[in-house]
Design an enzyme around this catalytic site. Structure first.
Site, PDB file in Angstrom:
ATOM      1  N   ASN A 110       0.901  -1.156   0.000  1.00  0.00           N
ATOM      2  CA  ASN A 110       0.000   0.000   0.000  1.00  0.00           C
ATOM      3  C   ASN A 110       0.938   1.204   0.000  1.00  0.00           C
ATOM      4  O   ASN A 110       1.561   1.491   1.029  1.00  0.00           O
ATOM      5  CB  ASN A 110      -0.882  -0.036   1.260  1.00  0.00           C
ATOM      6  CG  ASN A 110      -1.964   1.018   1.225  1.00  0.00           C
ATOM      7  OD1 ASN A 110      -1.865   1.992   0.474  1.00  0.00           O
ATOM      8  ND2 ASN A 110      -2.994   0.841   2.041  1.00  0.00           N
ATOM      9  N   LYS A 127       3.271   1.496   3.207  1.00  0.00           N
ATOM     10  CA  LYS A 127       2.536   1.545   4.470  1.00  0.00           C
ATOM     11  C   LYS A 127       3.037   0.502   5.461  1.00  0.00           C
ATOM     12  O   LYS A 127       3.140  -0.693   5.140  1.00  0.00           O
ATOM     13  CB  LYS A 127       1.052   1.325   4.206  1.00  0.00           C
ATOM     14  CG  LYS A 127       0.138   1.526   5.416  1.00  0.00           C
ATOM     15  CD  LYS A 127      -1.307   1.431   4.983  1.00  0.00           C
ATOM     16  CE  LYS A 127      -2.272   1.659   6.113  1.00  0.00           C
ATOM     17  NZ  LYS A 127      -3.693   1.593   5.618  1.00  0.00           N
ATOM     18  N   ASN A 197      -8.374   6.023   3.761  1.00  0.00           N
ATOM     19  CA  ASN A 197      -9.698   5.466   3.460  1.00  0.00           C
ATOM     20  C   ASN A 197     -10.189   4.905   4.788  1.00  0.00           C
ATOM     21  O   ASN A 197      -9.702   3.843   5.223  1.00  0.00           O
ATOM     22  CB  ASN A 197      -9.628   4.299   2.451  1.00  0.00           C
ATOM     23  CG  ASN A 197      -9.240   4.688   1.033  1.00  0.00           C
ATOM     24  OD1 ASN A 197      -9.735   4.106   0.092  1.00  0.00           O
ATOM     25  ND2 ASN A 197      -8.338   5.639   0.861  1.00  0.00           N
TER      26      ASN A 197
HETATM   27  N1  ING Z   1      -8.261   2.534   7.413  1.00  0.00           N
HETATM   28  C1  ING Z   1      -8.627   2.768   8.764  1.00  0.00           C
HETATM   29  C2  ING Z   1      -7.814   3.840   9.447  1.00  0.00           C
HETATM   30  O1  ING Z   1      -6.870   3.618  10.173  1.00  0.00           O
HETATM   31  C3  ING Z   1      -9.088   1.825  10.975  1.00  0.00           C
HETATM   32  C4  ING Z   1      -8.678   1.518   9.559  1.00  0.00           C
HETATM   33  C5  ING Z   1     -10.161   2.683  11.256  1.00  0.00           C
HETATM   34  C6  ING Z   1      -8.397   1.283  11.981  1.00  0.00           C
HETATM   35  C7  ING Z   1     -10.477   2.990  12.572  1.00  0.00           C
HETATM   36  C8  ING Z   1      -8.706   1.582  13.312  1.00  0.00           C
HETATM   37  C9  ING Z   1      -9.776   2.422  13.604  1.00  0.00           C
HETATM   38  O2  ING Z   1      -8.233   4.974   9.276  1.00  0.00           O
HETATM   39  C10 ING Z   1      -7.052   2.289   6.867  1.00  0.00           C
HETATM   40  N2  ING Z   1      -7.030   2.106   5.527  1.00  0.00           N
HETATM   41  O3  ING Z   1      -6.033   2.202   7.531  1.00  0.00           O
END
Ligand code: ING
Length: 311
Positions: A110, A127, A197
């Site tokens: 990523n 990432k 995202n």
């Molecule tokens: N998306 C989310 C982010 O860290 C997430 C996944 C959301 C993890 C909320 C923990 C809490 O914003 C990505 N793509 O990392």
């Protein structure tokens, strides 16, 4: 003479499974033109800005998964974006899924890149903090399979001299981890670009939806202030094939204040004429790392991964 950088964050609304890369690149070009029209010479696009957020889907066929990845950058679909950026002399950050062939191995990352105003790719970030899970969660309303589809980034958190500034990058979940900002802060970063995202719904724990936006902005503002850096964050948001993701694209100053914020969940450009010297006074005083940090007491941060309570 204060160094200034007129910068933009270009938020993307939904990209659906059926949307072609060509259609998406046309949207990126329109956003780049709008940012340029407002005087910006650097634009931040979102994470995975060329496709839908495909980690929400359970897939087992590698050929199907690999269809979401780019094997080279620029390529036929993205070349028009690079050409226009070079013509307008606008640099940009772009997030995408990278299929890399290195030393005989295939890596799936990523990834984000930094492109200078002459069209050259001068930086790449893969990432590191991959959220979610690797196995199918049959009861979940959607999946979050970044741990299945991506390898952990293998190039660390670096900074580059670009756009007359010291610029770093991270991606989405990285923004929630203070280590992300501090490793770049220790390299003198003045501007961190990131795309994200972020699903509205937390599939792991019932949580009030307003906390998504709160935690998003809290992470940006804390990271910016505690490392005296600008943070430019671009969302891909809105409902992709019915799965909502948060907006909240923002430009955060080294003081921690939100200098600009997107209002919609669609394609939207926000711009700020950044004062790149604004963080200097913080680096000289409250966050003078050399003067105030006590690394002899921080050992656990790099030697211990998870919590271990010894009392
Ligand atoms: N998306 C989310 C982010 O860290 C997430 C996944 C959301 C993890 C909320 C923990 C809490 O914003 C990505 N793509 O990392």
């Amino acid at each position: 003479m204060t160094r200034r950088l007129n910068a933009a964050v270009a938020q993307l609304g939904p990209i659906h499974l059926a949307d072609s890369r060509a259609a998406v690149v046309r949207r990126l070009i329109a956003l780049l033109r709008e940012a340029h029209g407002r005087g910006a010479c650097f634009v931040v696009f979102p994470e995975l800005a060329l496709t839908t957020f495909f980690p929400r889907w359970w897939m087992t066929d590698q050929a199907e998964i690999d269809r979401f990845f780019e094997r080279e950058m620029p390529n036929a679909e993205t070349r028009p974006l690079f050409d226009l950026a070079e013509e307008l002399r606008v640099g940009f950050y772009l997030g995408y899924a990278e299929l890399a062939r290195e030393r005989g191995d295939v890596g799936h990352y990523n990834t984000s890149i930094l492109v200078e105003r002459d069209g050259r790719i001068i930086g790449r970030y893969r990432k590191i903090h991959l959220p979610g899970h690797a196995e199918h969660l049959p009861k979940a309303p959607f999946q979050h399979l970044e741990k299945r589809y991506f390898d952990v980034g293998n190039e660390g958190f670096r900074v580059w001299r670009a756009y007359d500034a010291i610029v770093g990058m991270c991606i989405c979940n990285d923004r929630r981890w203070s280590e992300t900002y501090r490793v770049m802060g220790l390299q003198g970063v003045e501007l961190i670009a990131l795309g994200y995202n972020t699903p509205v719904e937390n599939i792991h724990h019932r949580e009030p939806e307003h906390l998504r936006m709160f935690h998003h902005l809290l992470s940006l503002q804390a990271g910016a202030y505690q490392n005296a850096t600008w943070v430019l964050a671009a969302a891909k948001c809105g409902a992709e094939d019915g799965f909502p993701m948060i907006g909240g694209s923002a430009i955060v100053a080294p003081t921690g204040e939100i200098a600009a914020r997107a209002l919609s969940e669609d394609d939207e450009v926000i711009t700020v004429d950044l004062d790149l010297d604004l963080g200097d006074y913080l680096r000289r005083t409250v966050f003078n790392f050399e003067k105030h940090r006590r690394i002899e007491h921080y050992r656990l941060i790099t030697e211990r991964t998870g919590i271990k309570t010894e009392v």
